[in-house]
Scaffold this active site. Structure first.
Site, PDB file in Angstrom:
ATOM      1  N   GLY A   1       0.755  -1.244   0.000  1.00  0.00           N
ATOM      2  CA  GLY A   1       0.000   0.000   0.000  1.00  0.00           C
ATOM      3  C   GLY A   1       0.784   1.293   0.000  1.00  0.00           C
TER       4      GLY A   1
ATOM      5  N   GLU B   1       3.918  -6.651   1.548  1.00  0.00           N
ATOM      6  CA  GLU B   1       3.397  -6.962   0.213  1.00  0.00           C
ATOM      7  C   GLU B   1       3.381  -5.721  -0.683  1.00  0.00           C
ATOM      8  OE1 GLU B   1       0.196 -10.409   1.567  1.00  0.00           O
ATOM      9  OE2 GLU B   1      -0.516  -8.359   1.304  1.00  0.00           O
ATOM     10  N   PRO B   2       4.516  -5.097  -0.912  1.00  0.00           N
ATOM     11  CA  PRO B   2       4.512  -3.890  -1.748  1.00  0.00           C
ATOM     12  C   PRO B   2       4.337  -4.247  -3.221  1.00  0.00           C
ATOM     13  CG  PRO B   2       6.769  -4.502  -1.242  1.00  0.00           C
ATOM     14  CD  PRO B   2       5.889  -5.484  -0.507  1.00  0.00           C
ATOM     15  N   GLY B   3       3.555  -3.474  -3.908  1.00  0.00           N
ATOM     16  CA  GLY B   3       3.409  -3.648  -5.349  1.00  0.00           C
ATOM     17  C   GLY B   3       3.814  -2.359  -6.044  1.00  0.00           C
ATOM     18  N   ARG B   4       2.896  -1.366  -5.956  1.00  0.00           N
ATOM     19  CA  ARG B   4       3.096  -0.090  -6.639  1.00  0.00           C
ATOM     20  C   ARG B   4       4.437   0.557  -6.308  1.00  0.00           C
ATOM     21  NH1 ARG B   4      -1.526   3.068  -7.706  1.00  0.00           N
ATOM     22  NH2 ARG B   4      -2.519   1.891  -6.040  1.00  0.00           N
TER      23      ARG B   4
ATOM     24  N   ARG C   1      -6.232   3.335 -15.532  1.00  0.00           N
ATOM     25  CA  ARG C   1      -6.267   4.071 -14.264  1.00  0.00           C
ATOM     26  C   ARG C   1      -6.933   5.455 -14.371  1.00  0.00           C
ATOM     27  NH1 ARG C   1      -2.742   5.456 -11.308  1.00  0.00           N
ATOM     28  NH2 ARG C   1      -3.610   4.637  -9.377  1.00  0.00           N
TER      29      ARG C   1
ATOM     30  N   TYR D   1     -10.192   5.510 -12.052  1.00  0.00           N
ATOM     31  CA  TYR D   1     -10.049   6.191 -10.755  1.00  0.00           C
ATOM     32  C   TYR D   1      -9.879   7.704 -10.911  1.00  0.00           C
ATOM     33  CZ  TYR D   1      -8.174   1.454  -9.908  1.00  0.00           C
ATOM     34  OH  TYR D   1      -7.969   0.104  -9.879  1.00  0.00           O
TER      35      TYR D   1
ATOM     36  N   CYS E   1     -14.093   3.550 -28.200  1.00  0.00           N
ATOM     37  CA  CYS E   1     -15.397   4.195 -28.360  1.00  0.00           C
ATOM     38  C   CYS E   1     -16.121   4.361 -27.039  1.00  0.00           C
ATOM     39  CB  CYS E   1     -16.245   3.383 -29.326  1.00  0.00           C
ATOM     40  SG  CYS E   1     -15.438   3.279 -30.905  1.00  0.00           S
ATOM     41  N   GLU E   2     -15.593   5.187 -26.182  1.00  0.00           N
ATOM     42  CA  GLU E   2     -16.202   5.502 -24.890  1.00  0.00           C
ATOM     43  C   GLU E   2     -15.798   6.926 -24.542  1.00  0.00           C
ATOM     44  OE1 GLU E   2     -17.409   3.288 -22.175  1.00  0.00           O
ATOM     45  OE2 GLU E   2     -17.079   1.353 -23.155  1.00  0.00           O
TER      46      GLU E   2
END
Ligand code: LLP
Length: 421
Positions: free
Chosen positions: A239, A273-276, A312, A316, A345-346
């Site tokens: 996190g 548990e680092p990811g980012r 992303r 978000y 197409c959005e």
């Protein structure tokens, strides 16, 4: 050597100009800096060198097997959330003894696969899952090591979609019920309780939610001692945030400093548990301007990457800095307010909204920064767009670590039933 910088008028990854990568591999593509990946992992791991610990990299952030191999060689473990991630981890050479398995919906097949692989432990999210793991372990005549994931009901003060440690979230067992669920676990024949797990959210900008939630978990560890349950592993989750724009996130050492006083008398192996924080700022999405479109109210820069490549911003409202590859453009005085949008197409398909930028011409290359985490790993084939390549740069070398998909990849596994033939 800075990993991403202007040199001789051009934006570089390590010693390679992005222009060269575009020539060699085409655009769009993801580009990762080897040096940065190594440095981020080492700085995280070194911050906790004084305590026995496992840095279990959260594979979901970036699961390319070359990235996983590199981190395995640095001594990383892995936090996984699916059978697919377990498969990747094992293919990449991550050691099962350093793999922990979270997620609220583990299937019998996934549980069996993990037991067969002899992973370190399951992070169990509910009593029902505990019973399922006990049953599958019994069927396989083995036993399962588990940690119970506790939901400490602490606000991580981040985007609601990436908050996981509040009462209303689907993750983990509520702190009030925890002792009862541990008691249940002690009655199950094929379950060995080894730990407690928590993970309260992602892109955290303060260490205080870690400290608060850890205090709650330590209270629980004390209570568990009282009922004869010894905890050997304490998993504090991932996190830690990163800089996307001008945020100043806590560094691993800040986290270490903040939590170490709490851990003094604890004889546990810590799991992180680092990811980012490992991969986020080690990656860039390299894109090309296709068209400019000026409507009366708005100017659009239409580029060749879209929400299916990097979701992303759409999902978000996340901010990613966008840098022109030509330094002259970066230095241009005239900036205009643009939306950087893709071909999907959005209306929600954008990489940047209302951004003051030097206006690019068709053919201009742009680098979408901080795209190493939850970039490719969240990419899809929406609009039947081909998933894009991933490139690992190591000093002067360009390594394609995932090829660009081709049209036949799109329909692999699809069949037209006989009655339509
Ligand atoms: N451990 C668990 C149990 C997790 O669920 C996560 C992330 C992590 C560790 C790693 O968290 P990190 O260190 O990367 O913050 N797609 C979102 C992020 C979702 C995070 C999900 N869980 C985004 O693009 O911001």
């Amino acid at each position: 050597m800075p990993d991403f910088r202007y040199l001789d008028g051009e934006f570089h990854c390590e010693s390679v100009p992005f222009r060269k990568i575009a020539e060699a591999v085409g655009t769009p593509c993801y580009v990762y800096s080897h040096a940065r990946l190594v440095r981020q992992f080492r700085s995280f791991d070194a911050a906790f060198k004084d305590v026995p610990h496992i840095t279990a990299y959260a594979i979901k952030a970036n699961s390319n097997i070359a990235v996983l191999r590199l981190l395995a060689q640095e001594g990383a473990g892995a936090d996984i959330v699916s059978g697919g991630e377990l498969y990747r981890a094992l293919q990449a050479g991550l050691m099962p003894q350093r793999i922990v398995f979270a997620g609220v919906g583990k299937t019998d097949e996934e549980i069996g696969y993990a037991l067969h692989s002899d992973i370190l432990m399951f992070n169990v999210e509910s009593p029902a899952e505990l019973l399922a793991i006990d049953r599958v372990a019994g069927e396989l005549k083995t036993h399962a090591r588990v940690a119970l994931r506790i939901n400490p009901d602490i606000d991580p003060k981040t985007h609601p979609y990436i908050s996981t440690g509040l009462k209303k979230s689907k993750f983990g067992i509520s702190a009030e019920r925890a002792v009862d669920e541990f008691k249940l676990a002690t009655t199950l024949k094929n379950i060995e309780i080894v730990g407690v797990h928590k993970h309260i959210g992602s892109q955290l900008m303060h260490v205080s939610p870690y400290v608060e939630s850890l205090k709650k978990i330590l209270d629980l560890v004390e209570q568990l001692k009282g009922i004869g349950v010894e905890i050997r592993y304490l998993n504090v989750g991932g996190g830690l945030g990163i800089t996307y724009q001008d945020e100043i996130p806590p560094q691993p050492e800040d986290l270490a400093q903040a939590i170490s006083p709490l851990l003094k008398d604890l004889k546990c192996v810590l799991i992180f548990e680092p990811g980012r924080s490992i991969v986020g700022n080690a990656g860039v999405l390299l894109i090309k301007v296709l068209y400019q479109q000026a409507n009366p109210d708005k100017t659009f820069l239409i580029v060749d990457a879209a929400m299916n490549d990097l979701i992303r911003p759409s999902l978000y409202g996340a901010y990613h800095e966008i840098k022109p590859v030509q330094e002259a453009r970066e230095k241009a005085k005239r900036k205009v307010l643009v939306d950087v949008v893709g071909p999907v197409c959005e209306s929600g398909d954008f990489l940047a909204k209302d951004r003051m930028m030097p206006l690019g011409d068709p053919g201009d290359l742009l680098a979408v920064m901080s795209a190493g985490a939850y970039g490719f790993s969240m990419a899809s084939n929406y609009n039947s767009r081909l998933r894009i390549p991933e490139v690992l740069v190591r000093d002067r070398e360009i390594h394609v670590i995932r090829a660009r998909e081709e049209y036949p990849d799109l329909i692999r596994g699809e069949t037209i039933p006989a009655f339509l033939k």
